[in-house]
Design a protein around this motif. Structure first.
Motif, PDB file in Angstrom:
ATOM      1  N   ILE A   3      54.134  15.663  32.505  1.00 30.24           N
ATOM      2  CA  ILE A   3      54.074  15.821  31.053  1.00 30.24           C
ATOM      3  C   ILE A   3      55.442  15.519  30.425  1.00 30.24           C
ATOM      4  N   ASP A  18      46.565  22.463  32.357  1.00 30.52           N
ATOM      5  CA  ASP A  18      47.557  22.042  31.359  1.00 30.52           C
ATOM      6  C   ASP A  18      47.783  20.536  31.440  1.00 30.52           C
ATOM      7  N   HIS A  27      38.064  24.975  29.358  1.00 32.26           N
ATOM      8  CA  HIS A  27      39.391  24.630  28.839  1.00 32.26           C
ATOM      9  C   HIS A  27      39.314  23.440  27.876  1.00 32.26           C
ATOM     10  N   ASN A  77      54.093  19.800  35.397  1.00 33.59           N
ATOM     11  CA  ASN A  77      54.829  19.742  34.135  1.00 33.59           C
ATOM     12  C   ASN A  77      55.828  18.590  34.113  1.00 33.59           C
ATOM     13  N   LYS A 115      44.596  18.740  30.082  1.00 37.66           N
ATOM     14  CA  LYS A 115      44.449  18.936  28.635  1.00 37.66           C
ATOM     15  C   LYS A 115      45.444  18.060  27.870  1.00 37.66           C
ATOM     16  N   TYR A 116      46.642  17.942  28.401  1.00 34.69           N
ATOM     17  CA  TYR A 116      47.658  17.107  27.751  1.00 34.69           C
ATOM     18  C   TYR A 116      47.153  15.671  27.613  1.00 34.69           C
ATOM     19  N   ASP A 126      47.695  25.407  40.497  1.00 30.55           N
ATOM     20  CA  ASP A 126      48.437  25.843  39.313  1.00 30.55           C
ATOM     21  C   ASP A 126      48.840  24.650  38.449  1.00 30.55           C
ATOM     22  N   GLY A 127      48.549  24.756  37.168  1.00 27.24           N
ATOM     23  CA  GLY A 127      48.990  23.752  36.210  1.00 27.24           C
ATOM     24  C   GLY A 127      48.028  22.601  35.984  1.00 27.24           C
TER      25      GLY A 127
END
Length: 223
Positions: free
Chosen positions: A218, A87, A132, A215, A90-91, A83-84
């Motif tokens: 990030i 993201d 993605h 996250n 991509k960041y 999970d994640g």
């Protein structure tokens, strides 16, 4: 270095002679002396080094099993993403970081699967990342078992160092995310600046930041 000193001395001499011929420049602050020339040269060298450093690439280094895909132990068929992970990648990908995978795959050396099967598994991962709009630049793989005592298996840093050399990467502006202490050790030995240990275990570990959610990485870079 001797040649540079001779050139600087010659420049200073010319400046001195020119100054004598032009009285309005006889003020002591107007002369170009040898120290001024050396300082100007050092400034130019510093600027050039900064330009070269700015051209170096940055990378997000990732362990594979347990970071990109769920670790079912010696994985080569069942593909389930953590999970994640999309993201997170991509960041950094949107910020021009190279996405590079650094992975021990002793299942090859143990005879659990072949190199070709591993490559097919990696192709499936790459295809999902492409959906993605993310490119995985390369997988660096150690196929050996611990008993082989090779030079590439983490916690040794060789795979990371090979990637840094191949893509002209600035290790001081990179991120490494792993889920094992051996990942942290390898990244630290390669002088990676930002190291994260992804785990839900309550650990205290030097040379890295422990996280249980991508996250948080990030957020660190948005701070």
């Amino acid at each position: 270095m001797i040649a540079v000193s001779i050139i600087l001395a010659f420049i200073a001499l010319l400046a001195f002679i020119w100054g004598l011929k032009n009285k309005q420049f006889l003020d002591k602050d107007a002369f170009l002396n040898l120290n001024d020339s050396e300082e100007a040269l050092n400034d130019a060298i510093t600027l050039e080094n900064r330009k070269k450093q700015a051209l170096k690439k940055r990378a997000l280094f990732l362990d594979r099993d347990g970071v990109i895909n769920v670790d079912f132990s010696y994985v080569y068929e069942r593909l389930e993403f953590v999970d994640g992970i999309f993201d997170l990648c991509k960041y950094f990908y949107d910020k021009a970081y190279l996405i590079i995978v650094i992975t021990n795959q002793s299942g090859i050396g143990r005879g659990y699967f072949t190199k070709e099967q591993m490559q097919e598994f990696h192709l499936r991962i790459q295809n999902e990342f492409k959906k993605h709009n993310i490119e995985i630049k390369e997988f660096f793989v150690c196929p050996h078992t611990p008993d082989d005592n090779c030079e590439c298996r983490k916690p040794k840093p060789k795979m990371i160092l090979d990637a840094i050399k191949k893509y002209d990467i600035d290790e001081n502006n990179c991120v490494f995310v792993g889920d094992k202490i051996s990942d942290v050790q390898a990244a630290f030995a390669a002088n990676i600046e930002n190291i994260y240990l992804f785990t839900k275990d309550k650990l205290e570990q030097k040379n890295c930041k422990i996280i249980d959610d991508f996250n948080k990485i990030i957020k660190d870079f948005n701070a």
